[in-house]
Design a protein around this motif. Structure first.
Motif, PDB file in Angstrom:
ATOM      1  N   GLN A   2       0.826  -1.210   0.000  1.00 13.35           N
ATOM      2  CA  GLN A   2       0.000   0.000   0.000  1.00 13.35           C
ATOM      3  C   GLN A   2       0.863   1.264   0.000  1.00 13.35           C
ATOM      4  O   GLN A   2       0.580   2.226  -0.728  1.00 13.35           O
ATOM      5  CB  GLN A   2      -0.952   0.003   1.198  1.00 13.35           C
ATOM      6  N   GLN A   3       1.926   1.274   0.791  1.00 15.05           N
ATOM      7  CA  GLN A   3       2.812   2.433   0.843  1.00 15.05           C
ATOM      8  C   GLN A   3       3.571   2.607  -0.471  1.00 15.05           C
ATOM      9  O   GLN A   3       3.769   3.737  -0.930  1.00 15.05           O
ATOM     10  CB  GLN A   3       3.788   2.308   2.011  1.00 15.05           C
ATOM     11  N   SER A   4       3.962   1.517  -1.076  1.00 17.00           N
ATOM     12  CA  SER A   4       4.652   1.593  -2.364  1.00 17.00           C
ATOM     13  C   SER A   4       3.736   2.127  -3.447  1.00 17.00           C
ATOM     14  O   SER A   4       4.153   2.923  -4.293  1.00 17.00           O
ATOM     15  CB  SER A   4       5.198   0.218  -2.771  1.00 17.00           C
ATOM     16  N   MET A   5       2.479   1.708  -3.432  1.00 16.33           N
ATOM     17  CA  MET A   5       1.522   2.206  -4.417  1.00 16.33           C
ATOM     18  C   MET A   5       1.317   3.713  -4.255  1.00 16.33           C
ATOM     19  O   MET A   5       1.226   4.446  -5.248  1.00 16.33           O
ATOM     20  CB  MET A   5       0.201   1.446  -4.313  1.00 16.33           C
ATOM     21  N   GLN A   6       1.263   4.186  -3.009  1.00 12.96           N
ATOM     22  CA  GLN A   6       1.126   5.624  -2.762  1.00 12.96           C
ATOM     23  C   GLN A   6       2.362   6.372  -3.261  1.00 12.96           C
ATOM     24  O   GLN A   6       2.249   7.417  -3.896  1.00 12.96           O
ATOM     25  CB  GLN A   6       0.908   5.894  -1.272  1.00 12.96           C
ATOM     26  N   ALA A   7       3.536   5.833  -2.999  1.00 12.40           N
ATOM     27  CA  ALA A   7       4.777   6.466  -3.459  1.00 12.40           C
ATOM     28  C   ALA A   7       4.836   6.514  -4.986  1.00 12.40           C
ATOM     29  O   ALA A   7       5.260   7.532  -5.558  1.00 12.40           O
ATOM     30  CB  ALA A   7       5.982   5.710  -2.904  1.00 12.40           C
TER      31      ALA A   7
ATOM     32  N   ARG B  53       2.263   6.654  -7.029  1.00  8.58           N
ATOM     33  CA  ARG B  53       1.335   7.707  -7.463  1.00  8.58           C
ATOM     34  C   ARG B  53       1.974   9.093  -7.326  1.00  8.58           C
ATOM     35  O   ARG B  53       1.825   9.948  -8.202  1.00  8.58           O
ATOM     36  CB  ARG B  53       0.035   7.634  -6.675  1.00  8.58           C
ATOM     37  N   GLU B  54       2.689   9.319  -6.235  1.00  9.30           N
ATOM     38  CA  GLU B  54       3.351  10.611  -6.025  1.00  9.30           C
ATOM     39  C   GLU B  54       4.466  10.824  -7.050  1.00  9.30           C
ATOM     40  O   GLU B  54       4.643  11.937  -7.550  1.00  9.30           O
ATOM     41  CB  GLU B  54       3.896  10.696  -4.604  1.00  9.30           C
TER      42      GLU B  54
END
Length: 72
Positions: free
Chosen positions: A49-54, A56-57
């Motif tokens: 989940q954190q990798s997916m957010q990163a 996207r950024e």
């Protein structure tokens, strides 16, 4: 307000980080399938989940990337 485009070296660094985060995401997602420890599996899901957010950024940063490669 006018936003400045990233330099060529900054664009390349963002690209390298993007590639690294993509590989980390794929590895964590793949390892979840073979993991038997539920705590470890939950930790890997959090990493996904954190990798997916990163990612996207980082994609948003690409909007500031230079696309013209002519010397000035």
């Amino acid at each position: 307000m006018q936003t400045k485009a990233m330099g060529y070296h900054e664009t390349m660094e963002v690209h390298e980080i993007f590639n690294m985060k993509t590989v980390c995401l794929l590895k964590s997602k793949m390892m979840q399938g073979v993991c038997v420890d539920n705590d470890l599996k939950a930790l890997m899901e959090k990493d996904v989940q954190q990798s997916m957010q990163a990612i996207r950024e980082l994609q948003n940063l690409y909007e500031k990337a230079r696309t013209d490669y002519t010397e000035r």
